[in-house]
Design an enzyme around this catalytic site. Structure first.
Site, PDB file in Angstrom:
ATOM      1  N   GLU A 143       0.822  -1.218   0.000  1.00  0.00           N
ATOM      2  CA  GLU A 143       0.000   0.000   0.000  1.00  0.00           C
ATOM      3  C   GLU A 143       0.850   1.258   0.000  1.00  0.00           C
ATOM      4  O   GLU A 143       0.423   2.304  -0.475  1.00  0.00           O
ATOM      5  CB  GLU A 143      -0.929   0.027   1.231  1.00  0.00           C
ATOM      6  CG  GLU A 143      -2.207  -0.757   1.028  1.00  0.00           C
ATOM      7  CD  GLU A 143      -3.271  -0.466   2.081  1.00  0.00           C
ATOM      8  OE1 GLU A 143      -4.393  -0.954   1.912  1.00  0.00           O
ATOM      9  OE2 GLU A 143      -2.996   0.235   3.082  1.00  0.00           O
TER      10      GLU A 143
ATOM     11  N   HIS B 255       9.123 -26.502  -1.256  1.00  0.00           N
ATOM     12  CA  HIS B 255       8.616 -27.670  -1.984  1.00  0.00           C
ATOM     13  C   HIS B 255       7.472 -27.295  -2.924  1.00  0.00           C
ATOM     14  O   HIS B 255       6.801 -28.165  -3.445  1.00  0.00           O
ATOM     15  CB  HIS B 255       8.176 -28.741  -0.979  1.00  0.00           C
ATOM     16  CG  HIS B 255       9.301 -29.174  -0.096  1.00  0.00           C
ATOM     17  ND1 HIS B 255      10.028 -30.330  -0.301  1.00  0.00           N
ATOM     18  CD2 HIS B 255       9.873 -28.576   0.982  1.00  0.00           C
ATOM     19  CE1 HIS B 255      10.977 -30.423   0.618  1.00  0.00           C
ATOM     20  NE2 HIS B 255      10.898 -29.367   1.409  1.00  0.00           N
TER      21      HIS B 255
ATOM     22  N   LYS C 233     -13.900  -0.283  -3.768  1.00  0.00           N
ATOM     23  CA  LYS C 233     -14.940   0.063  -2.781  1.00  0.00           C
ATOM     24  C   LYS C 233     -16.111   0.746  -3.474  1.00  0.00           C
ATOM     25  O   LYS C 233     -17.267   0.464  -3.183  1.00  0.00           O
ATOM     26  CB  LYS C 233     -14.367   1.001  -1.702  1.00  0.00           C
ATOM     27  CG  LYS C 233     -13.478   0.312  -0.694  1.00  0.00           C
ATOM     28  CD  LYS C 233     -13.168   1.256   0.458  1.00  0.00           C
ATOM     29  CE  LYS C 233     -12.120   0.678   1.369  1.00  0.00           C
ATOM     30  NZ  LYS C 233     -11.585   1.651   2.320  1.00  0.00           N
TER      31      LYS C 233
HETATM   32  O1  PA5 Z   1      -3.928   0.833   5.850  1.00  0.00           O
HETATM   33  C1  PA5 Z   1      -5.064   1.197   5.642  1.00  0.00           C
HETATM   34  O2  PA5 Z   1      -5.399   2.382   5.698  1.00  0.00           O
HETATM   35  C2  PA5 Z   1      -6.164   0.194   5.319  1.00  0.00           C
HETATM   36  O3  PA5 Z   1      -5.714  -1.098   5.232  1.00  0.00           O
HETATM   37  C3  PA5 Z   1      -7.220   0.230   6.404  1.00  0.00           C
HETATM   38  O4  PA5 Z   1      -6.618  -0.107   7.629  1.00  0.00           O
HETATM   39  C4  PA5 Z   1      -8.343  -0.738   6.104  1.00  0.00           C
HETATM   40  O5  PA5 Z   1      -8.904  -0.440   4.853  1.00  0.00           O
HETATM   41  C5  PA5 Z   1      -9.427  -0.639   7.161  1.00  0.00           C
HETATM   42  O6  PA5 Z   1      -9.898   0.666   7.258  1.00  0.00           O
HETATM   43  P1  PA5 Z   1     -10.723   1.140   8.495  1.00  0.00           P
HETATM   44  O7  PA5 Z   1      -9.865   1.026   9.699  1.00  0.00           O
HETATM   45  O8  PA5 Z   1     -11.099   2.558   8.194  1.00  0.00           O
HETATM   46  O9  PA5 Z   1     -11.937   0.243   8.592  1.00  0.00           O
END
Ligand code: PA5
Length: 444
Positions: free
Chosen positions: A286, A307, A421
């Site tokens: 990310e 393996h 999303k």
């Molecule tokens: O790193 C991030 O921002 C994402 O992985 C969020 O943690 C994930 O989408 C969950 O989001 P939220 O905590 O708003 O539910």
């Protein structure tokens, strides 16, 4: 800091003469990060999470954990991505991936809301049975579909079991301090809340209540973990690559990337580190995978994956670099027994510790992969203690910030996560998404 990084197996693919320049660049990126002058600088609150400025919050976390440990046989943790991977990684690493199955002095811990599988959600309901339980719902935005759906289901369950009033005393919400529907709901229902700071993104949040509350419930020494993190951050904030393994790691992985390595495989030889790999993939994926750039982070469990994935690693496309995590000491000394008949021919291993054989497997793999064109680094940590986990996370987070700036991206946003999303909201029929729904329906 006890964590050490060895880069000697990168020498064939990374010219040593290039290293000083890469180190200098990494040092400058560190400066930008620490001075708060880089891209996404409103999301660098994680840099100081282990500085000990939050003693009141730590006390509240410990008090809530003590209550949950005293009145619950299970804790259901609802969250996805950065809102669960750190706690799950830490629990497996410091305790064990078999935490629920083995004898212990705390409640079982179940992670749900990290997907939309009806079967796995229902299995947790079955495993809870009629036992006493509490819920920790974790969502910074409070609007993420997967945890919100799971929370509806488990809120219904807990309210039917205890009644609304008692249920409210068993629900803990970890969320934004002011915004979001989860915060509003928690305030309306009277749930105890814990805050995810504005300036800390999900994947950097394991040292906030997101990680600390679940881990305290599991009996992890969170002070020790934070002490390890502090040590890790302090050491890694140094620009000298001989002091800071984060500078070295960020520099070398970027040097290899520029030389054509496109995938970084994190390889651990302990099942307890499998979710460390999952957490690391989110952190680097990310943070760096944007603007058509970035190493693709993958992870393997060795020796099992030797393996299966071993063949590709050794002889497939030569676009891979590898980072091993070596745990120096295991919790168990298991000696290989003698067998007089020696039918399997393994008596040359008699009385050898199993951990030694694991280390030899790592050494053998590192050399074979280097010879096959997969440059590799080894991160060595002394053990699977809370302190080591804190150090390892601090090292990876700092290196990630440095590496993202070397790549010239904003390491602290995740704009690409929104695309699916929006489509999902549209397909699920969320009000306000009618136009997108019509467009998508036509394409299905
Ligand atoms: O790193 C991030 O921002 C994402 O992985 C969020 O943690 C994930 O989408 C969950 O989001 P939220 O905590 O708003 O539910």
């Amino acid at each position: 800091m006890r964590l050490a990084l060895n880069i000697q197996n990168t020498a064939k693919d990374l010219d040593v003469n290039a290293l000083p320049g890469l180190y200098e660049e990494a040092g400058k990126a560190l400066d930008v990060l620490l001075s708060g002058t880089g891209k996404g600088n409103d999301f660098i609150g994680w840099l100081t999470l282990a500085d000990g400025n939050n003693q009141e919050e730590i006390a509240a976390i410990k008090a809530a954990a003590a209550k949950i440990r005293s009145d619950s046989e299970a804790l259901v943790i609802i969250g996805i991505g950065g809102s669960y991977l750190g706690a799950k990684a830490a629990l497996d690493f410091i305790k064990t991936p078999n935490y629920n199955a083995l004898p212990k002095d705390g409640p079982d811990i179940y992670f749900i809301g990290n997907g939309l599988s009806a079967d796995s959600t229902n299995e947790v309901i079955q495993m809870l049975g009629d036992r006493d339980f509490s819920i920790n719902v974790i969502s910074k935005s409070g609007t993420t579909t997967e945890p919100a759906v799971a929370f509806r289901i488990f809120r219904d369950l807990i309210e039917k079991k205890y009644g609304k009033e008692e249920a409210a005393k068993r629900i803990y919400a970890t969320t934004d301090k002011a915004r979001g529907v989860l915060k509003a709901l928690a305030d309306a229902e009277g749930y105890q809340t814990f805050v995810i700071p504005d300036n800390v993104g999900g994947r950097f949040s394991v040292f906030t209540p997101v990680g600390l509350l679940p881990l305290a419930v599991a009996g992890v020494d969170i002070d020790e973990m934070l002490a390890g993190a502090k040590d890790g951050f302090d050491t890694c904030k140094n620009a000298d690559p001989e002091v800071s393994p984060a500078i070295k790691y960020a520099a070398v992985r970027n040097g290899l990337y520029r030389g054509g390595k496109l995938i970084e495989v994190l390889a651990a030889f302990e099942p307890a580190l499998r979710f460390t790999g999952e957490w690391w993939k989110q952190l680097y994926g990310e943070s760096e995978g944007k603007e058509s750039k970035g190493l693709f982070p993958a992870s393997v469990d060795f020796t099992p994956d030797l393996h299966s994935m071993g063949q590709y690693m050794q002889e497939g496309l030569r676009i891979i670099l590898e980072t091993f995590i070596k745990v120096e000491n295991s919790d168990t000394v298991l000696l290989i027994p003698n067998d007089e008949a020696n039918g399997d021919g393994l008596n040359f291993l008699t009385d050898k510790p199993m951990t030694w054989t694991n280390h030899q497997a790592l050494a053998a793999t590192a050399i074979a992969h280097m010879d096959g064109g997969v440059p590799n680094m080894t991160i060595t940590i002394p053990d699977k203690s809370a302190r080591s986990f804190g150090e390892l996370v601090a090292f990876f987070e700092l290196a990630c910030g440095i590496s993202g700036y070397m790549l010239d991206v904003n390491p602290f946003n995740q704009p690409g996560v929104e695309a699916y999303k929006i489509n999902m909201f549209a397909l699920l029929g969320k009000p306000g998404y009618e136009a997108q729904k019509a467009e998508l329906d036509a394409r299905l």
